[in-house]
Motif scaffolding. Sequence first.
Motif, mmCIF file in Angstrom:
data_model
loop_
_atom_site.group_PDB
_atom_site.id
_atom_site.type_symbol
_atom_site.label_atom_id
_atom_site.label_comp_id
_atom_site.label_asym_id
_atom_site.label_seq_id
_atom_site.Cartn_x
_atom_site.Cartn_y
_atom_site.Cartn_z
ATOM 1 N N ALA A 16 -15.440 1.314 6.764
ATOM 2 C CA ALA A 16 -15.078 1.333 5.342
ATOM 3 C C ALA A 16 -13.695 1.941 5.148
ATOM 4 N N ILE A 17 -13.397 3.025 5.871
ATOM 5 C CA ILE A 17 -12.089 3.669 5.755
ATOM 6 C C ILE A 17 -10.988 2.727 6.247
ATOM 7 N N LYS A 18 -11.221 2.066 7.373
ATOM 8 C CA LYS A 18 -10.226 1.118 7.893
ATOM 9 C C LYS A 18 -10.022 -0.043 6.932
ATOM 10 N N GLY A 19 -11.100 -0.504 6.311
ATOM 11 C CA GLY A 19 -11.000 -1.593 5.343
ATOM 12 C C GLY A 19 -10.196 -1.193 4.121
ATOM 13 N N ILE A 20 -10.429 0.021 3.634
ATOM 14 C CA ILE A 20 -9.673 0.514 2.473
ATOM 15 C C ILE A 20 -8.213 0.721 2.857
ATOM 16 N N ASP A 21 -7.968 1.256 4.059
ATOM 17 C CA ASP A 21 -6.603 1.475 4.518
ATOM 18 C C ASP A 21 -5.852 0.150 4.653
ATOM 19 N N ALA A 22 -6.555 -0.886 5.072
ATOM 20 C CA ALA A 22 -5.916 -2.193 5.241
ATOM 21 C C ALA A 22 -5.528 -2.813 3.900
ATOM 22 N N LEU A 23 -6.147 -2.389 2.816
ATOM 23 C CA LEU A 23 -5.818 -2.933 1.500
ATOM 24 C C LEU A 23 -4.444 -2.474 1.015
ATOM 25 N N PHE A 24 -3.994 -1.324 1.478
ATOM 26 C CA PHE A 24 -2.728 -0.755 1.022
ATOM 27 C C PHE A 24 -1.683 -0.891 2.120
ATOM 28 N N PHE A 25 -0.561 -1.513 1.794
ATOM 29 C CA PHE A 25 0.518 -1.791 2.736
ATOM 30 C C PHE A 25 1.659 -0.840 2.412
ATOM 31 N N THR A 26 1.851 0.195 3.214
ATOM 32 C CA THR A 26 2.877 1.197 2.932
ATOM 33 C C THR A 26 4.260 0.649 3.239
ATOM 34 N N LYS A 27 5.288 1.381 2.801
ATOM 35 C CA LYS A 27 6.665 0.966 3.053
ATOM 36 C C LYS A 27 6.963 0.956 4.552
ATOM 37 N N GLU A 28 6.422 1.922 5.269
ATOM 38 C CA GLU A 28 6.632 1.982 6.716
ATOM 39 C C GLU A 28 5.991 0.779 7.408
ATOM 40 N N GLU A 29 4.791 0.429 6.976
ATOM 41 C CA GLU A 29 4.117 -0.740 7.556
ATOM 42 C C GLU A 29 4.880 -2.018 7.235
ATOM 43 N N LYS A 30 5.417 -2.108 6.014
ATOM 44 C CA LYS A 30 6.227 -3.273 5.641
ATOM 45 C C LYS A 30 7.473 -3.357 6.506
ATOM 46 N N ALA A 31 8.120 -2.214 6.738
ATOM 47 C CA ALA A 31 9.328 -2.195 7.560
ATOM 48 C C ALA A 31 9.008 -2.601 9.000
ATOM 49 N N GLN A 32 7.902 -2.095 9.541
ATOM 50 C CA GLN A 32 7.508 -2.459 10.901
ATOM 51 C C GLN A 32 7.184 -3.950 10.991
ATOM 52 N N GLN A 33 6.499 -4.467 9.992
ATOM 53 C CA GLN A 33 6.166 -5.893 9.984
ATOM 54 C C GLN A 33 7.427 -6.746 9.882
ATOM 55 N N SER A 34 8.379 -6.310 9.057
ATOM 56 C CA SER A 34 9.634 -7.045 8.929
ATOM 57 C C SER A 34 10.398 -7.070 10.243
ATOM 58 N N LEU A 35 10.398 -5.952 10.968
ATOM 59 C CA LEU A 35 11.053 -5.909 12.269
ATOM 60 C C LEU A 35 10.388 -6.853 13.262
ATOM 61 N N LYS A 36 9.058 -6.898 13.245
ATOM 62 C CA LYS A 36 8.335 -7.798 14.144
ATOM 63 C C LYS A 36 8.670 -9.251 13.824
ATOM 64 N N VAL A 37 8.712 -9.595 12.544
ATOM 65 C CA VAL A 37 9.031 -10.969 12.136
ATOM 66 C C VAL A 37 10.462 -11.316 12.518
#
Length: 130
Positions: A16-37
């Motif tokens: 449940a905690i992992k599911g809730i955490d996955a709902l929110f995309f932080t700025k750091e996660e966005k930056a990491q995803q952008s770098l991967k892309v």
Amino acid sequence: MGFLSSKRSEKIIDGAIKGIDALFFTKEEKAQQSLKVADAQMQYLKTTLSENSARSLTRRYLALAIVGVFLLLILGAGLAYPMNQEYAKFLFKLVGALNTLVMMVAGFFFGAYMIGSHIWGNGRAREKTK
């Protein structure tokens, strides 16, 4: 060992905690995803720059044919204008209809070469300017 044993309840809570955490995309996660892309796109572009397979050569010949027909229509319209202005206008309409297609083909097939030789500067463009 009931239905809700301590291990099972911990797994449920962790899920449940992992599911809730996955709902929110932080700025750091966005930056990491952008770098991967960006890295994936750069790798794809590098591999397609040096592609010389039969399929790649066929695409290149088709691109040259499309651009060649476009240029021949422009040349034909220019040559026909002094003799037959109506026919020249017809050819210019054909050029206008093919304009978007030709620009997309030219950008896709020849743009990667231009990026590789002039922007990344693999040596050839710099040597010519010196």
